[in-house]
Design an enzyme around this catalytic site. Structure first.
Site, PDB file in Angstrom:
ATOM      1  N   LYS A  93       1.262   1.987  10.374  1.00 19.60           N
ATOM      2  CA  LYS A  93       1.916   3.114   9.691  1.00 19.60           C
ATOM      3  C   LYS A  93       3.390   3.093  10.036  1.00 19.60           C
ATOM      4  O   LYS A  93       3.765   3.023  11.205  1.00 19.60           O
ATOM      5  CB  LYS A  93       1.285   4.432  10.204  1.00 19.60           C
ATOM      6  CG  LYS A  93       1.817   5.662   9.508  1.00 19.60           C
ATOM      7  CD  LYS A  93       1.084   5.919   8.205  1.00 19.60           C
ATOM      8  CE  LYS A  93       1.822   6.861   7.275  1.00 19.60           C
ATOM      9  NZ  LYS A  93       2.794   6.211   6.373  1.00 19.60           N
ATOM     10  N   LYS A 129       6.307  -1.494  10.134  1.00 20.98           N
ATOM     11  CA  LYS A 129       7.530  -1.142   9.412  1.00 20.98           C
ATOM     12  C   LYS A 129       7.810  -2.242   8.407  1.00 20.98           C
ATOM     13  O   LYS A 129       7.345  -3.371   8.572  1.00 20.98           O
ATOM     14  CB  LYS A 129       8.704  -1.029  10.391  1.00 20.98           C
ATOM     15  CG  LYS A 129       9.872  -0.224   9.882  1.00 20.98           C
ATOM     16  CD  LYS A 129       9.715   1.273  10.070  1.00 20.98           C
ATOM     17  CE  LYS A 129      10.832   2.021   9.400  1.00 20.98           C
ATOM     18  NZ  LYS A 129      10.798   3.469   9.699  1.00 20.98           N
ATOM     19  N   ASP A 169      11.965   5.334   4.105  1.00 15.27           N
ATOM     20  CA  ASP A 169      12.956   5.259   5.183  1.00 15.27           C
ATOM     21  C   ASP A 169      14.298   5.164   4.462  1.00 15.27           C
ATOM     22  O   ASP A 169      14.402   5.570   3.286  1.00 15.27           O
ATOM     23  CB  ASP A 169      12.685   4.039   6.086  1.00 15.27           C
ATOM     24  CG  ASP A 169      13.500   4.056   7.385  1.00 15.27           C
ATOM     25  OD1 ASP A 169      13.101   4.738   8.331  1.00 15.27           O
ATOM     26  OD2 ASP A 169      14.565   3.389   7.448  1.00 15.27           O
TER      27      ASP A 169
HETATM   28  P1  NDP Z   1      18.400   8.016   3.588  1.00 16.41           P
HETATM   29  O1  NDP Z   1      18.560   6.747   2.890  1.00 16.41           O
HETATM   30  O2  NDP Z   1      17.863   9.202   2.857  1.00 16.41           O
HETATM   31  O3  NDP Z   1      19.807   8.474   4.228  1.00 16.41           O
HETATM   32  C1  NDP Z   1      20.493   7.657   5.115  1.00 16.41           C
HETATM   33  C2  NDP Z   1      21.837   8.302   5.412  1.00 16.41           C
HETATM   34  O4  NDP Z   1      22.468   7.598   6.468  1.00 16.41           O
HETATM   35  C3  NDP Z   1      22.799   8.248   4.229  1.00 16.41           C
HETATM   36  O5  NDP Z   1      23.652   9.358   4.279  1.00 16.41           O
HETATM   37  C4  NDP Z   1      23.560   6.952   4.487  1.00 16.41           C
HETATM   38  O6  NDP Z   1      24.851   6.929   3.919  1.00 16.41           O
HETATM   39  C5  NDP Z   1      23.644   6.960   6.003  1.00 16.41           C
HETATM   40  N1  NDP Z   1      23.678   5.573   6.485  1.00 16.41           N
HETATM   41  C6  NDP Z   1      22.723   4.637   6.336  1.00 16.41           C
HETATM   42  N2  NDP Z   1      23.098   3.477   6.874  1.00 16.41           N
HETATM   43  C7  NDP Z   1      24.325   3.691   7.356  1.00 16.41           C
HETATM   44  C8  NDP Z   1      25.250   2.875   8.027  1.00 16.41           C
HETATM   45  N3  NDP Z   1      24.972   1.586   8.302  1.00 16.41           N
HETATM   46  N4  NDP Z   1      26.416   3.439   8.413  1.00 16.41           N
HETATM   47  C9  NDP Z   1      26.692   4.731   8.133  1.00 16.41           C
HETATM   48  N5  NDP Z   1      25.859   5.556   7.480  1.00 16.41           N
HETATM   49  C10 NDP Z   1      24.698   5.036   7.109  1.00 16.41           C
HETATM   50  O7  NDP Z   1      17.495   7.694   4.888  1.00 16.41           O
HETATM   51  P2  NDP Z   1      16.678   8.692   5.818  1.00 16.41           P
HETATM   52  O8  NDP Z   1      17.375   9.993   5.892  1.00 16.41           O
HETATM   53  O9  NDP Z   1      15.264   8.644   5.394  1.00 16.41           O
HETATM   54  O10 NDP Z   1      16.753   7.939   7.229  1.00 16.41           O
HETATM   55  C11 NDP Z   1      17.796   8.187   8.179  1.00 16.41           C
HETATM   56  C12 NDP Z   1      17.335   7.758   9.556  1.00 16.41           C
HETATM   57  O11 NDP Z   1      16.154   8.487   9.931  1.00 16.41           O
HETATM   58  C13 NDP Z   1      16.977   6.278   9.701  1.00 16.41           C
HETATM   59  O12 NDP Z   1      17.320   5.844  11.009  1.00 16.41           O
HETATM   60  C14 NDP Z   1      15.466   6.294   9.573  1.00 16.41           C
HETATM   61  O13 NDP Z   1      14.870   5.169  10.190  1.00 16.41           O
HETATM   62  C15 NDP Z   1      15.144   7.580  10.323  1.00 16.41           C
HETATM   63  N6  NDP Z   1      13.838   8.144  10.041  1.00 16.41           N
HETATM   64  C16 NDP Z   1      13.503   8.497   8.756  1.00 16.41           C
HETATM   65  C17 NDP Z   1      12.271   9.072   8.515  1.00 16.41           C
HETATM   66  C18 NDP Z   1      11.904   9.606   7.176  1.00 16.41           C
HETATM   67  O14 NDP Z   1      10.888  10.304   7.094  1.00 16.41           O
HETATM   68  N7  NDP Z   1      12.669   9.368   6.124  1.00 16.41           N
HETATM   69  C19 NDP Z   1      11.259   9.203   9.587  1.00 16.41           C
HETATM   70  C20 NDP Z   1      11.767   8.890  10.908  1.00 16.41           C
HETATM   71  C21 NDP Z   1      12.994   8.347  11.095  1.00 16.41           C
HETATM   72  P3  NDP Z   1      25.106   6.130   2.529  1.00 16.41           P
HETATM   73  O15 NDP Z   1      24.431   6.959   1.488  1.00 16.41           O
HETATM   74  O16 NDP Z   1      26.573   6.088   2.423  1.00 16.41           O
HETATM   75  O17 NDP Z   1      24.491   4.777   2.713  1.00 16.41           O
END
Ligand code: NDP
Length: 447
Positions: A93, A129, A169
């Site tokens: 998962k 993952k 993610d």
């Molecule tokens: P989204 O794609 O919805 O959002 C990601 C956000 O982070 C965007 O604002 C993006 O900006 C920014 N971002 C991504 N990569 C970079 C980078 N290299 N440098 C700067 N900003 C960056 O993803 P999530 O919100 O789902 O995920 C965010 C984090 O949370 C990740 O680490 C993920 O692994 C973790 N996570 C997510 C879960 C989920 O349920 N979705 C569960 C547990 C953990 P831009 O739009 O400009 O790319």
């Protein structure tokens, strides 16, 4: 980083040697191993059964070609990954990430973290993952759909509600999961709701799954602050990112009375001293898929191109963007500005240097494995609803999420106390997550 226990040193050396050019994976393994010394000393059976060495090797790693046709009729080729890391506690998962930075090492680091996170929830979930180096930015809906269909055309043979259950993610949200589920259903001729989580509410999804990771991180932060004699209400909060996790962290922090003054994306950040306007933020980022300068234009907030959102003073930091986004230098600045707590909504957003600065300064620090477990907790609730062909109310599901985050918090605290590291959530999360997996591995024999 601290020295490793002598039993663990050769394991890290072996991981580094056998997985070259995967620094994030090495970092994730090191961060876990450096807290497991006391467990190995207290329970020699784990070393005798080579539990840790076995856990560092994924059960299965799948790499595949994803060919698709763009709107100009040009053939594009991306690489897809699924790392099925551990299935001792349940089906693999963990989410799928679509971002140009994705490599095998990224997916392995995330899958490794996922094992301990999922274990910590107490739910029947293994760890895995996946993702692709596909860049969704600037792609049309039709291109996203063709990519998702091609990705699932290969991935489907490895999935199943009792085998491997992906979710979203970075770069994979409701739209992408819809295309992925549609293709899975079509290829397999099965309406197997439990094969993916994060589904839409009208086709097998759960209330609160979209909000769960952000809400959960704030529930965790709130409980951690209270446990230390503070409260979230009235705190000045900075959130990084402005995606799914970040926006729902902003929402819950505001609902609990905090003032959230900044969010970011990969182009820069916005500062809104009176507190962010959640309605406009959701409109710009979720509905219109626009950039943050558009939020600033509509609200009069300050937009800073480039730079680091961690320059904005805060008492509570919620990193919700990506791995290694907080350097040691940034952490020192945050501490100087009066930081009292960090809860990681993202996976491994703090570098080892940043973690050392936070711990050294006595900042309350909740690692992602514990603080962002709300997403997978609610995915598990979605699987329960799918299995019983039921759907629960928002209130009931949210209450289950909040209770489970409280239990995870309390498990971390109790485990840290048991291992003479009071208040150390990294130790608590790693050891509690590890021992549940390790005991099951021993029970199953050498497999
Ligand atoms: P989204 O794609 O919805 O959002 C990601 C956000 O982070 C965007 O604002 C993006 O900006 C920014 N971002 C991504 N990569 C970079 C980078 N290299 N440098 C700067 N900003 C960056 O993803 P999530 O919100 O789902 O995920 C965010 C984090 O949370 C990740 O680490 C993920 O692994 C973790 N996570 C997510 C879960 C989920 O349920 N979705 C569960 C547990 C953990 P831009 O739009 O400009 O790319």
């Amino acid at each position: 980083m601290t020295d490793l226990h002598p039993e663990l040193e050769p394991i890290l050396a072996e991981v580094t040697h056998r997985n070259p050019a995967e620094p994030e994976f090495h970092q994730a393994v090191h961060e876990v191993l450096e807290t497991l010394g006391p467990v190995v000393s207290k329970h020699p059976q784990y070393a005798d059964a080579e539990v840790i060495r076995r856990l560092c090797e994924p059960e299965r790693q799948i790499i595949f070609r994803v060919p698709w046709v763009d709107d100009a009729g040009q053939i594009q080729v991306n690489r897809g990954f699924r790392v099925e890391f551990s299935s001792v506690l349940g089906p693999y998962k963990g989410g799928l990430r679509f971002h140009p930075s994705v490599s095998l090492g990224t997916v392995k680091f995330l899958g490794f973290e996922q094992i301990f996170k999922n274990s910590l929830t107490g739910m029947p979930l293994g760890g895995g993952k996946g993702g692709s180096d596909f860049n969704p930015r600037g792609r049309s809906d039709a291109e996203i759909m063709r990519f998702c269909q091609s990705f699932m055309t290969e991935l489907h043979r490895h999935l199943g509600e009792y085998t491997d259950v992906p979710a979203g993610d970075i770069g994979v949200g409701g739209r992408e999961l819809g295309y992925l589920f549609g293709q899975y259903k079509r290829i397999t001729n099965r309406y197997e709701s439990g094969v993916l989580t994060g589904k839409g509410l009208t086709w097998g999804g759960s209330q609160v799954r979209t909000e769960a990771t952000g809400f959960g991180a704030v529930y965790f932060a709130d409980r951690m602050l209270r446990n230390a004699g503070h409260e979230l209400e009235g705190q000045r909060v900075v959130v990084s990112g402005s995606g799914n996790v970040a926006i729902h962290a902003v929402q819950k922090a505001q609902e609990l009375g905090a003032v959230v003054v900044a969010v970011s994306d990969s182009d820069g950040y916005v500062v809104h001293e009176d507190g962010l306007d959640l309605g406009v933020l959701k409109e710009v980022k979720i509905i219109e898929r626009e950039r943050l300068d558009e939020y600033a234009r509509r609200t009069g907030a300050q937009h800073v191109s480039g730079g680091s959102v961690w320059d904005v003073p805060a008492t509570v930091a919620l990193p919700c963007a990506t791995q290694n986004e907080i350097s040691g230098t940034a952490a020192a600045t945050m501490v100087r500005h009066g930081l009292i707590a960090v809860a990681e909504g993202a996976n491994m957003p703090s570098t080892p240097e940043a973690v050392a600065v936070f711990r050294g300064a006595g900042v309350l620090f909740a690692p992602g494995k514990a603080a962002n477990a709300g997403g997978v907790v609610t995915s598990s609730l979605e699987m329960q609803q799918n299995a019983s062909r039921d759907s629960w109310t928002f209130e009931h599901t949210d209450a289950r999420l909040r209770e489970t985050m409280a239990t995870i918090h309390d498990t971390c605290v109790a485990t840290a106390d048991e291992y003479d590291a009071p208040g150390d959530y990294v130790v608590g999360a790693n050891i509690a997550g590890f021992t549940r997996v390790a005991d099951a591995m021993i029970a199953f024999g050498v497999i």
